[in-house]
Design a protein around this motif. Sequence first.
Motif, short mmCIF file in Angstrom:
data_model
loop_
_atom_site.label_atom_id
_atom_site.label_comp_id
_atom_site.label_asym_id
_atom_site.label_seq_id
_atom_site.Cartn_x
_atom_site.Cartn_y
_atom_site.Cartn_z
N HIS A 542 0.82 -1.22 0.00
CA HIS A 542 0.00 0.00 0.00
C HIS A 542 0.85 1.27 0.00
CE1 HIS A 542 -3.44 -2.61 0.67
NE2 HIS A 542 -2.84 -3.11 1.75
N ILE A 543 1.97 1.22 -0.72
CA ILE A 543 2.82 2.39 -0.90
C ILE A 543 2.41 3.09 -2.19
CG2 ILE A 543 5.20 3.18 -1.27
CD1 ILE A 543 6.13 0.67 0.25
N HIS A 544 2.23 4.40 -2.11
CA HIS A 544 1.79 5.15 -3.28
C HIS A 544 2.82 4.96 -4.41
CE1 HIS A 544 0.45 8.42 -5.85
NE2 HIS A 544 -0.62 8.55 -5.09
N GLU A 545 2.30 4.68 -5.62
CA GLU A 545 3.20 4.35 -6.73
C GLU A 545 4.12 5.51 -7.12
OE1 GLU A 545 -0.27 5.16 -10.10
OE2 GLU A 545 0.59 3.18 -9.87
N VAL A 546 3.63 6.74 -7.03
CA VAL A 546 4.47 7.89 -7.36
C VAL A 546 5.57 8.06 -6.31
CG1 VAL A 546 4.52 10.41 -7.61
CG2 VAL A 546 2.67 9.08 -8.66
N HIS A 547 5.19 7.92 -5.04
CA HIS A 547 6.17 8.03 -3.96
C HIS A 547 7.26 6.97 -4.11
CE1 HIS A 547 8.00 8.48 -0.08
NE2 HIS A 547 7.54 7.34 0.38
N TYR A 548 6.86 5.74 -4.37
CA TYR A 548 7.84 4.67 -4.51
C TYR A 548 8.73 4.90 -5.72
CZ TYR A 548 9.87 0.00 -4.45
OH TYR A 548 10.75 -1.05 -4.39
N ALA A 549 8.15 5.36 -6.82
CA ALA A 549 8.94 5.63 -8.03
C ALA A 549 10.00 6.70 -7.76
CB ALA A 549 8.01 6.08 -9.16
N ILE A 550 9.64 7.75 -7.04
CA ILE A 550 10.59 8.82 -6.75
C ILE A 550 11.73 8.31 -5.88
CG2 ILE A 550 10.89 11.06 -5.62
CD1 ILE A 550 9.37 11.12 -8.30
N VAL A 551 11.41 7.52 -4.87
CA VAL A 551 12.45 6.97 -3.98
C VAL A 551 13.39 6.05 -4.76
CG1 VAL A 551 12.86 5.48 -1.98
CG2 VAL A 551 11.04 7.20 -1.91
N VAL A 552 12.81 5.20 -5.61
CA VAL A 552 13.61 4.28 -6.41
C VAL A 552 14.56 5.06 -7.34
CG1 VAL A 552 13.43 2.73 -8.40
CG2 VAL A 552 12.09 2.28 -6.35
N ILE A 553 14.06 6.13 -7.95
CA ILE A 553 14.88 6.92 -8.88
C ILE A 553 16.01 7.61 -8.13
CG2 ILE A 553 14.87 8.94 -10.40
CD1 ILE A 553 12.02 8.11 -11.23
N LEU A 554 15.72 8.16 -6.96
CA LEU A 554 16.77 8.80 -6.17
C LEU A 554 17.85 7.80 -5.77
CD1 LEU A 554 14.68 11.14 -3.82
CD2 LEU A 554 16.20 11.85 -5.68
N ALA A 555 17.44 6.61 -5.33
CA ALA A 555 18.41 5.58 -4.95
C ALA A 555 19.24 5.15 -6.15
CB ALA A 555 17.69 4.38 -4.34
N MET A 556 18.57 4.95 -7.28
CA MET A 556 19.27 4.57 -8.50
C MET A 556 20.27 5.65 -8.91
SD MET A 556 19.30 5.44 -11.92
CE MET A 556 17.77 6.33 -11.96
N GLY A 557 19.87 6.92 -8.75
CA GLY A 557 20.77 8.03 -9.10
C GLY A 557 22.03 8.04 -8.26
N ILE A 558 21.87 7.73 -6.98
CA ILE A 558 23.06 7.66 -6.10
C ILE A 558 24.01 6.57 -6.60
CG2 ILE A 558 23.85 7.10 -3.77
CD1 ILE A 558 21.26 8.37 -2.72
N GLY A 559 23.46 5.41 -6.93
CA GLY A 559 24.30 4.33 -7.45
C GLY A 559 24.94 4.68 -8.78
N LEU A 560 24.20 5.36 -9.63
CA LEU A 560 24.70 5.73 -10.96
C LEU A 560 25.90 6.67 -10.87
CD1 LEU A 560 24.30 5.70 -14.07
CD2 LEU A 560 22.71 7.60 -13.77
#
Length: 612
Positions: A542-560
């Motif tokens: 029950h995590i909002h899809e937009v919220h989860y997408a933003i968190v995933v992108i930020l984490a991916m950006g750190i790794g990138l």
Amino acid sequence: MLSRSVVAVKTAVMRLVGLLAVAMLVFESALLFTGVVFRYFLHKPIIWSDELAQSVFIWLCMFGAALALDRHEHMRLTAVVARFSRRAQNWFETLGLVIILLFAAYLIGPGFHHAGSQMVVTSPALNIPDGYRALAIPVGMCLFAFIALSHLLAHSRWQDIISAAAVVAVVGYALWYFADFMYDIGNLNLIVFFVLVLGACVMSGVPIAFCFGIATLAYIVNIAEVPPSIVVTRIDEGASHLVLLAVPLFVVLGVLLQISGMARKLIDFMSSILGHIRGGLNYVLLGAMFLVSGISGSKVADMAAVAPALFPEMKRKGADENDLAALLSATGAMTETIPPSLVLITIGAVCGVSISALFIGGLVPALVCTLAIALVCYLKSRKNAQDTLERANAAEIGRTFVWALPVLILPIIIRVCVVEGVATATEVASIGIVYVIIYAIIVQMLIGGVDKSRIYPMLIEATSLSGAILLIIGVATAMAWALTQSGFSTTLVEFMTHIPGGVFGFMTVSIVLFVLLGSILEGIPAIVLFGPLIFPAAQAMHIHEVHYAIVVILAMGIGLFAPPLGVGFYSACAISKVNPDKVIPKMWLYLVVLLVTTFVIAFVPWFSIGFL
């Protein structure tokens, strides 16, 4: 003599491919802008425009990917191979070409079969067979095979070709010989294909798109009870989303920003306001990256537009060039969620999330990250003596503001057009392109200085970058399908939803996972491959899809942008013209701050969804 003939033929073929790809890119931009004008302003929608745009788009994708292969511009991990001798690096390059040749040659037949089967399907508006559109994939595979073969003949030693082919043959025979055993052990065979085979290819420097492709093909041929043509159909499905047409168009927009000088005008204005305060040029860099990221959509284009304009002056004022490269890399990581980021568009397309909602939800998290990095810059400026610019007078600020105003308006136009329904996320890039072209024409008439000779080469670069991204999306779609059919996605969802700590534990694991994936696979491949697999788990929590997408992108950006593997980090160092080894110690403080900020955003959903 043979190598010269091969190079001459390849050069002629690729010159034609480049010309066709650029023509398609220009045509797509004009077609989408015309569609917006007729639909929104004249209230007479062109009912066939989307069909035609989609048909041309898949050809643009394959031609662009072929250009990227010929120009060595496909995304790949080179950090491991770079540590070997030059002789070994050449062998690994040969190995990669052999793998590409095998993958492409194997799919030429299934590709033409797929195109033939689509001939019975006609488009509703244009009433033409869909096979003409699908024909782009086997033609692209022929180009891939031709380019790989020509590079082998022209640049590789025969000993390397024979030994690399032997390695591929031995691995292929071993997978075939033990196929029955691997079938019997169930999903444990996924480790062989999608960890060992895929990992070995990635570490060997093979372009990531072809790493995904060869691992998927090996799995389907040896284990899955489906024909290899399924790879072609999934590539077709993954690369044919019309919303992905925004990728090449926003890359073109970034190209035009550089040519027109708009980015330089923005930097001049911000320097006149902030340049006189201690560490002010650091804030100019942050602000410029924040604003330009909202226009060009491409991180490499953002950094290439901002850094060369700012760094010489910052170095003259005493800034450490290695710290500048670290700051540039950090700004690349923090601005991944600023619309119209290519990653936002991609995750929206492959995970079924509203792109308009992502455009709204990505702004505040990026602003929070920017403020966090600005705090680091402030604390550093108090310790390090750095000269400042002379305070600009009101007249100078006013003059630079007038020149920068068109640049400041552009992000507003882009966002308003999407939010208010004037244009879709795909079409809005064409509005930006026309806007920048008009600006460039006016500037050329008033003061000149627009270098028209750069336009065609930069359009070639835009089609090459776009093709590399879109091929990854297409091939990763096939790989994700194979993982889903194996039952892995169901197992993954089950595991993720039962992580201790509930939502907090799930978000923590997700952040760590995508930091690692972003570092190893790069940003878009990580999103395309694992996004569709993990999003169902987020929905189950029950995590909002937009919220989860933003968190995933930020984490991916750190790794990138994290050393030692992050490709974005090496791009920032290349643009800054510094030794990456000397930048790494400067990066850790920025990365720690960004990681802490990402956790804050993850556990405070309002930052992502408060304005939806």
